[in-house]
Design an enzyme around this catalytic site. Structure first.
Site, short mmCIF file in Angstrom:
data_model
loop_
_atom_site.label_atom_id
_atom_site.label_comp_id
_atom_site.label_asym_id
_atom_site.label_seq_id
_atom_site.Cartn_x
_atom_site.Cartn_y
_atom_site.Cartn_z
N ARG A 1 -12.44 -5.76 -6.03
CA ARG A 1 -11.95 -6.31 -4.77
C ARG A 1 -13.14 -6.69 -3.89
NH1 ARG A 1 -8.01 -3.06 -0.64
NH2 ARG A 1 -9.98 -2.03 -0.27
N ASP B 1 3.14 -4.67 8.61
CA ASP B 1 1.88 -3.92 8.52
C ASP B 1 0.76 -4.96 8.41
OD1 ASP B 1 -0.42 -2.65 7.58
OD2 ASP B 1 0.71 -1.17 6.43
N TYR C 1 -10.03 -0.29 11.46
CA TYR C 1 -11.35 -0.02 10.86
C TYR C 1 -11.73 -1.02 9.78
CZ TYR C 1 -8.13 2.80 7.97
OH TYR C 1 -7.08 3.25 7.23
N LYS C 2 -10.89 -2.01 9.55
CA LYS C 2 -11.24 -3.04 8.56
C LYS C 2 -11.84 -4.23 9.30
CE LYS C 2 -7.43 -1.43 5.62
NZ LYS C 2 -8.17 -0.75 4.56
N PHE D 1 0.87 -1.17 0.00
CA PHE D 1 0.00 0.00 0.00
C PHE D 1 0.91 1.22 0.00
CE2 PHE D 1 -2.79 3.15 2.00
CZ PHE D 1 -3.91 3.01 1.20
#
Lengths: 394, 394
Positions: free
Chosen positions: B369, B195, B220-221, B126
């Protein structure tokens, strides 16, 4: 009715901001700690409930666009800007004050150029400013030199890259001369970085007018954003193209959803953003800023000075002589929106005050701190606080 | 009833996590974007309302102690720790993922010592990881070298200070071999920084077991903490005494309320804290973590693989041949909890899917996705999503 009680009544009756109090959730406590955590604006609970239940719960991922989540940092920055005397497009909200100090100082050092190897920092400042400044100096290969604000003009020189100052001292409530110190920094060719935590929302700051280069501040004191609400960063328009962030997260990218391996900073204050913004806290803050509608910072400042003047007068009248000593400057030009009283056994005294419904705070080793937030503190509160203090110390 | 519909029904009936779905606020949409923003746990709105109206509104400043605000970063860190395979006292919550990557990488470089002048970073990661790693390298005088994860073992050497890797690739869903890559880093004398944004809460991580040095991740995922909820930092117990933060804010001080001009770091993971914690978001996250009570990460992983297996099977059955190509690895050991399908005109296809009640997301230039969150996605959802995709592409 005592003379001071009558005076308080008259002052409250003439207070043009008196109606603002109804926009906050308050009770019978005299809350003089809004310089640490602002009271809850009444509009906030409903707005937060909507953010949680509808924006997150129902719209979910769509809210990044449909509920304006993605643009919240700069939109809310523009709401705060008028309180700082800043035109739009220069303030971005997000991260803590400490993190923003780091961004601002490293960026300032980089703008100052390699020839300048020293950072000056207010030696009397809130400690985090000094700790973060030391880290910024260490990582950029500069020397950190703590100096008292009054000595800054003499300490500035060819070596100075930047100076970090607090507008109002968190302990004494002393207001420093932002225009003069900023001008002195500029005469030396240095950048001026101001920490506005204890001034913004209590008095005019005038960032644009006075040529301040970079500034940071929290939003949970006089701006009532809620516990630990995100801080803001001001980057003067003319510096934005050279603002080189030490925290270049994807939110500061010119094309954040391009997911490109090469970093290219966004134009404008946006390059002060870092990671995904903290939406619940940001939107609580946005709601809290509604209380500023129709309020002039000048009116707030006038009432703030009247409140602290009246408090000092009431303390003189009610508190037995010699029991407290004010460390807050008497001249208006040197006073923020708090009064700090040095007092033996201050920690215990504050506990007793709180037990009697007067909430200030204690700062080690010996300071009673009382903050005056003109949007919701009135003159009767001030009289009562001083009277209870007198009783506690009697 | 088609064969796949019947299969979905059987799988749902046998799903030991099926009851968890009732703990979330959901509707008729098939929500396959929980790998971007987790759905709202039903317990959150009431808890947030209490934090705002009672803790902030009524207790105000007293809540820093009485409502446990001050200790929230480490308390919530200890709630997350079991999901990461970490013993208590090693995880602290606060700031964004980007800011935590910065802390972790600079601290790792400092621990590695002056003799090691190179940082390796996952070239497929990312983007924010690469941007922040570049800043950490620049500020510490190291060289940043982007390499594909598969090439990391060969790239490691005497010069390597640290390597920053993503556990699961955000685009393809590829799961990297954390134990092997961590061991390779250690053999070279380097530190491994992971990460976990796209793995924690979806599969076992085993930080303690595999000797990971430092790790960061968002909440938050798969952890459902809400939009932009604070990230976490893991500092392995044996490294904590040497963890030298580039963001040494007052919250990381051994005696934060001593207001001392000299910085002295707190013991333990606390030294990963920086400024005043963002309480509304932190306590929303704390409430959201309740859904993990009684859930084993192993059960989540088993269901996650069953969901993605079944999705790939349904896509094969429903989508016209050649219209999509999976870029997610087939072997379980290489698969996270998402499926990425390469598809012509993917942006437009995703819009049509969303219009039909199947929410995934689009990642430029050509990827659809779909994230599978085992706590609230079932097999009937999977069958429906693939069926609608087939209809949209037919």
């Amino acid at each position: 009715m005592s003379d001071l009680t009558a005076r308080a009544e008259e002052l409250d009756a003439a207070d043009e901001l008196a109606a603002k109090r109804a926009e906050f959730v308050l009770d019978d406590v005299v809350y003089l700690d809004g310089n640490s955590l602002g009271a809850l604006p009444a509009v906030v609970p409903g707005r937060v409930a909507d953010v949680v239940s509808r924006q997150w719960g129902e719209l979910r991922i769509r809210s990044w666009e449909e509920s304006g989540w993605w643009t919240a940092p700069e939109r809310i920055g523009d709401r705060i800007a008028p309180l700082l005397g800043a035109a739009p497009g220069q303030v971005v909200v997000g991260d803590s004050t400490s993190v923003n100090i780091f961004k601002a100082l490293v960026a300032a050092v980089r703008m100052a150029g390699d020839g300048r190897d020293e950072i000056l920092v207010d030696a009397t400042t809130f400690p985090t400013d000094g700790y973060i400044a030391a880290s910024a100096a260490r990582l950029t290969g500069r020397t950190l030199r703590p100096v008292a604000p009054a000595e800054v003009p003499d300490a500035l020189g060819d070596r100075t890259a930047a100076v970090l100052l607090n507008h109002v001292d968190y302990r004494t409530g002393r207001l420093h001369d932002l225009p003069a110190l900023t001008a002195a920094a500029h005469r030396a060719g240095a950048l001026a970085v101001w920490d506005l935590c204890h001034s913004a929302g209590a008095l005019p700051v005038g960032l644009d007018e006075h040529g301040v280069d970079l500034a940071v501040g929290c939003t949970y004191k006089y701006l009532n954003g809620g516990p630990g609400s995100p801080a803001y960063l001001y980057v003067r328009a003319e510096h934005q193209d050279r603002f080189d962030s030490p925290l270049p997260g994807w939110n500061s990218h010119a094309e954040p959803f391009g997911m490109r391996p090469e970093y290219e900073p966004a134009p404008g204050a946006l390059r002060g953003r870092v990671g995904t913004p903290d939406i619940l806290s940001l939107l609580a803050l946005e709601a809290a800023l509604d209380v500023w509608d129709g309020v002039s910072v000048e009116a707030v400042r006038a009432k703030s000075l009247a409140l602290t003047d009246f408090f000092l007068e009431c303390v003189s009248a009610y508190v037995p002589s010699g029991r407290v000593e004010s460390v807050t400057p008497v001249p208006h030009a040197e006073r923020g929106s708090q009064v700090a009283l040095r007092c033996a056994d201050a920690g215990e005294v504050m506990k007793r005050l709180i037990g009697r419904g007067v909430v200030g705070d204690f700062r080690a080793p010996d300071v009673l701190r009382f903050g005056f937030t003109p949007l919701y503190v009135g003159f009767a509160d001030v009289e009562r606080a001083a009277r209870v203090l007198g009783e506690v110390l009697d």
